[in-house]
Design a protein around this motif. Structure first.
Motif, PDB file in Angstrom:
ATOM      1  N   TYR A 128       0.838  -1.182   0.000  1.00  0.00           N
ATOM      2  CA  TYR A 128       0.000   0.000   0.000  1.00  0.00           C
ATOM      3  C   TYR A 128       0.873   1.232   0.000  1.00  0.00           C
ATOM      4  CZ  TYR A 128      -3.882  -3.058   0.852  1.00  0.00           C
ATOM      5  OH  TYR A 128      -4.811  -4.045   0.730  1.00  0.00           O
ATOM      6  N   ASN A 129       0.539   2.116  -0.855  1.00  0.00           N
ATOM      7  CA  ASN A 129       1.386   3.290  -0.993  1.00  0.00           C
ATOM      8  C   ASN A 129       0.525   4.487  -1.310  1.00  0.00           C
ATOM      9  OD1 ASN A 129       4.186   4.268  -1.218  1.00  0.00           O
ATOM     10  ND2 ASN A 129       3.542   4.812  -3.272  1.00  0.00           N
ATOM     11  N   GLU A 130       1.105   5.640  -1.079  1.00  0.00           N
ATOM     12  CA  GLU A 130       0.441   6.860  -1.483  1.00  0.00           C
ATOM     13  C   GLU A 130       1.341   7.535  -2.506  1.00  0.00           C
ATOM     14  OE1 GLU A 130      -0.810  10.171   1.274  1.00  0.00           O
ATOM     15  OE2 GLU A 130      -2.392   8.683   1.605  1.00  0.00           O
ATOM     16  N   SER A 131       0.769   7.938  -3.605  1.00  0.00           N
ATOM     17  CA  SER A 131       1.552   8.583  -4.658  1.00  0.00           C
ATOM     18  C   SER A 131       1.934   9.991  -4.189  1.00  0.00           C
ATOM     19  CB  SER A 131       0.733   8.652  -5.936  1.00  0.00           C
ATOM     20  OG  SER A 131      -0.202   9.706  -5.842  1.00  0.00           O
ATOM     21  N   ARG A 156      -2.598  10.064  -4.022  1.00  0.00           N
ATOM     22  CA  ARG A 156      -3.495   9.055  -4.592  1.00  0.00           C
ATOM     23  C   ARG A 156      -3.099   7.692  -4.026  1.00  0.00           C
ATOM     24  NH1 ARG A 156      -3.143   6.356  -9.154  1.00  0.00           N
ATOM     25  NH2 ARG A 156      -1.102   7.245  -9.581  1.00  0.00           N
ATOM     26  N   LYS A 157      -4.104   6.860  -3.693  1.00  0.00           N
ATOM     27  CA  LYS A 157      -3.794   5.530  -3.146  1.00  0.00           C
ATOM     28  C   LYS A 157      -3.328   4.608  -4.277  1.00  0.00           C
ATOM     29  CE  LYS A 157      -5.823   5.326   1.229  1.00  0.00           C
ATOM     30  NZ  LYS A 157      -5.195   6.619   1.503  1.00  0.00           N
ATOM     31  N   GLN A 158      -2.238   3.901  -4.002  1.00  0.00           N
ATOM     32  CA  GLN A 158      -1.711   2.970  -5.008  1.00  0.00           C
ATOM     33  C   GLN A 158      -1.507   1.610  -4.375  1.00  0.00           C
ATOM     34  OE1 GLN A 158       2.041   5.136  -5.673  1.00  0.00           O
ATOM     35  NE2 GLN A 158       1.448   5.306  -7.812  1.00  0.00           N
ATOM     36  N   ILE A 159      -1.686   0.556  -5.169  1.00  0.00           N
ATOM     37  CA  ILE A 159      -1.266  -0.770  -4.721  1.00  0.00           C
ATOM     38  C   ILE A 159      -0.037  -1.138  -5.541  1.00  0.00           C
ATOM     39  CG2 ILE A 159      -1.860  -3.222  -4.694  1.00  0.00           C
ATOM     40  CD1 ILE A 159      -4.671  -2.434  -3.970  1.00  0.00           C
ATOM     41  N   GLU A 211       2.741   0.374 -10.473  1.00  0.00           N
ATOM     42  CA  GLU A 211       1.296   0.400 -10.271  1.00  0.00           C
ATOM     43  C   GLU A 211       0.565  -0.307 -11.425  1.00  0.00           C
ATOM     44  OE1 GLU A 211      -0.211   4.386 -10.168  1.00  0.00           O
ATOM     45  OE2 GLU A 211      -2.017   3.813  -9.088  1.00  0.00           O
TER      46      GLU A 211
END
Ligand code: ZN
Length: 270
Positions: A27-30, A34-37, A143
């Motif tokens: 789980y990451n935030e750009s 923006r939420k990214q997997i 992503e």
């Protein structure tokens, strides 16, 4: 994962188990929040990027003009100096009439000579390269590959759940990357990714002392060229009109930063 609602709980649980298994920076935030997997490590992605870059160098005509290389490198180094990353950016100019540019995970940038006919000033070329750098910084390749892998997992989730306990994590990651590299490194970026690269790219170019307004001019020119002429940069996504409108609305907020940076940097690349 918004399409996995309550009715799909078992599927959700399995996918979460898979994500936990794969680990990495799941789980990451750009950079724009923006939420990214992200299923893959940056190291694996960079390795794939390097491989693809080498393949391209061997199969596409490489430009040998040292002055052109120095010009592009001058722009890249100014952008790299303000980009929040320790990436050692590598650039290659390719001889091709296409107005195209790309950047692969790990920081491998390609510019086609056709791009120079469109982006015919330092500022406009910086807009192109900053956009590409932004794709890398925001980990869009990872992503994309992850998204394609999720889709793949979703389709085969029943089999996958049965095999879960027996899967060799490393083998799985590498097989997925193999599959994903084909898809992820050659398919167009999504609309959200393009918008993000435009936005982030504009911030980077302004901070490096390039006029952010040039991004608007660049896109106006690109829009007049038609879809057959431009690849990565016009591949899907924001329609030319909405893209230009967004950039037009955004660039004034960077004017002060651009002017301050310009006083500091004060060197032209050509
Ligand atoms: Zn793009």
């Amino acid at each position: 994962m918004s399409n996995l609602g309550r009715a799909n709980r078992p599927l959700m649980v399995t996918l979460l188990a898979v994500l936990a298994l794969v680990g990495c920076d799941t789980y990451n935030e750009s950079p724009t929040g923006r939420k990214q997997i992200l299923l893959f490590s940056e190291q694996d992605m960079a390795q794939q990027g390097q491989l693809r870059f080498e393949q391209m160098r061997q199969t596409l005509p490489v430009n040998r003009d040292p002055r052109l290389a120095a010009y592009i490198e001058c722009i890249v180094s100014r952008l790299a100096a303000v980009a929040p990353s320790a990436i050692d950016w590598q650039v290659q100019v390719f001889d091709s009439p296409e107005a195209n540019a790309f950047a692969l995970p790990g920081g491998y940038i390609g510019i086609y000579t056709g791009m120079l006919k469109v982006a015919n000033s330092d500022d406009q070329m910086a807009a192109v390269i900053a956009h590409e750098i932004a794709h890398v910084l925001a980990r869009h390749g990872n992503e994309q590959v992850s998204r394609s892998e999720m889709k793949h997992l979703g389709l085969n989730v029943a089999d996958f759940a049965l095999d879960l306990a027996e899967i060799d994590q490393r083998e799985f990651v590498m097989a997925a990357l193999d599959l994903g590299a084909e898809v992820g490194l050659s398919l167009p970026f999504s609309r959200a990714q393009e918008t993000e690269a435009d936005s982030l790219g504009m911030a980077i170019m302004a901070q490096a002392g390039f006029n952010p307004q040039a991004a608007v001019q660049l896109w106006q020119k690109m829009a007049s060229m038609g879809p057959g002429q431009v690849l990565e940069l016009l591949s899907t996504h924001p329609s030319a009109t909405s893209r230009i409108e967004d950039l037009q609305a955004e660039h004034p907020q960077w004017t002060a930063e651009y002017q301050a940076a310009k006083r500091r940097v004060n060197n032209q690349c050509r």
